[in-house]
Design a protein around this motif. Structure first.
Motif, PDB file in Angstrom:
ATOM      1  N   MET A  19       0.859  -1.200   0.000  1.00 16.00           N
ATOM      2  CA  MET A  19       0.000   0.000   0.000  1.00 16.00           C
ATOM      3  C   MET A  19       0.886   1.237   0.000  1.00 16.00           C
ATOM      4  N   ASP A  20       0.404   2.284  -0.603  1.00 16.94           N
ATOM      5  CA  ASP A  20       1.189   3.507  -0.732  1.00 16.94           C
ATOM      6  C   ASP A  20       1.422   4.116   0.647  1.00 16.94           C
ATOM      7  N   PRO A  21       2.643   4.430   1.040  1.00 15.34           N
ATOM      8  CA  PRO A  21       2.903   5.032   2.364  1.00 15.34           C
ATOM      9  C   PRO A  21       2.267   6.407   2.548  1.00 15.34           C
ATOM     10  N   ALA A  22       2.086   7.130   1.449  1.00  9.98           N
ATOM     11  CA  ALA A  22       1.445   8.469   1.564  1.00  9.98           C
ATOM     12  C   ALA A  22      -0.014   8.334   2.011  1.00  9.98           C
ATOM     13  N   LEU A  23      -0.674   7.333   1.451  1.00 11.67           N
ATOM     14  CA  LEU A  23      -2.083   7.112   1.850  1.00 11.67           C
ATOM     15  C   LEU A  23      -2.186   6.665   3.295  1.00 11.67           C
ATOM     16  N   LEU A  24      -1.226   5.867   3.735  1.00 11.82           N
ATOM     17  CA  LEU A  24      -1.241   5.429   5.131  1.00 11.82           C
ATOM     18  C   LEU A  24      -1.051   6.603   6.078  1.00 11.82           C
ATOM     19  N   ARG A  25      -0.163   7.544   5.696  1.00 16.57           N
ATOM     20  CA  ARG A  25       0.040   8.723   6.542  1.00 16.57           C
ATOM     21  C   ARG A  25      -1.233   9.575   6.619  1.00 16.57           C
TER      22      ARG A  25
END
Length: 285
Positions: free
Chosen positions: A1-7
């Protein structure tokens, strides 16, 4: 999963946890919304009540009871002032001022002037002014004595004390001043009647004659028996001096029976052919 979306997801959770819940505010707003229709209902009922009162349905001053109450107050006041000696007439404005009825409307004033006071038997109307009209308009004690004397001469009997008090100003003083010239008689309903005391008719009756008069009991005897007794003594009664009554002639009833009614008969030419079945059908032979 994209780390930007997780943040972004973690930041959104933090913001959600940091912000307070608004569920209670919504409940309060709902209750506030529910209360508003009640206020509107009360306001609408108030406007209806105001409209009905403006139409006159609840206005006491426009009701018939209020009008006739004002009329009764005026008539009683005019009677009282007449009894106190104030016999001069008053205008409608003066009457309303003295009876403290200045708050009545123009419709009530028009009704009093054109209908109520004009048609009232106890009110005398003279050129736009009003006065009290009693049954006997008596000015003083001499007028009262003349009235009683006239009633005595014409056989009209006495005069009610209520009528005298209504028409004679300061009647108590006048009656007291006349003294024994007036006779009081109290009726069974406790109303008093005044009679003229004619002293010329006063004479003494022998005591023996009074005893003889009172010794004859006639309470249990009817008029027919008294008539028969007078005839036996050779005394004619007053009824025989008047014209005799002619009895109506009664029509005689026919003693004979009613006339027999004749009916027409038909089918005489078939007298031997027709049979009588009134008792049933005859049995066959």
């Amino acid at each position: 999963m994209d780390p930007a979306l997780l943040r972004e997801r973690e930041q959104f959770k933090k913001r959600a946890l940091s912000n307070p819940a608004v569920e209670k505010r919504q409940a309060a707003s709902d209750s506030h919304k529910r209360k508003k229709p009640r206020v509107d209902k009360e306001g609408s009922s108030g406007t209806k009540h105001g409209a009905e009162s403006s139409n006159g349905s609840f206005n006491i001053k426009t009701s018939s009871g209020y009008k006739f109450g004002c009329l009764a107050k005026i008539v009683n006041y005019m009677k009282t002032r007449h009894q106190n000696g104030d016999t001069h007439c008053l205008t409608l404005e003066e009457i309303l001022d003295e009876t403290k009825l200045l708050d009545i409307g123009m419709k009530q004033k028009h009704w009093l002037m054109t209908e109520a006071l004009v048609n009232n038997p106890k009110i005398d109307v003279r050129d736009g002014t009003y006065g009290f009209k009693p049954k006997y308009n008596l000015k003083d004690k001499k007028a009262l004595l003349r009235l009683l004397d006239k009633h005595d001469q014409l056989g009209l009997g006495g005069v009610l004390l209520d009528d005298v008090e209504e028409g004679l100003p300061n009647s108590a003083k006048a009656i007291k001043a006349l003294g024994d010239q007036i006779i009081f008689v109290t009726k069974p309903d406790k109303r008093k009647i005044l009679f003229y005391n004619d002293k010329h008719c006063q004479f003494k009756v022998d005591e023996e004659f009074q005893k003889l008069w009172r010794s004859v009991p006639v309470d249990s005897i009817d008029e027919e028996k008294i008539d028969e007794y007078l005839k036996k003594q050779g005394i004619s009664s007053m009824q025989e001096t008047g014209p005799k009554k002619v009895l109506p002639v009664q029509k005689r009833k026919n003693k004979g029976g009613q006339r027999k009614r004749h009916f027409k008969t038909h089918n005489n030419h078939l007298a031997g052919v027709l049979e009588d079945y009134s008792e049933g059908v005859p049995a066959k032979k």
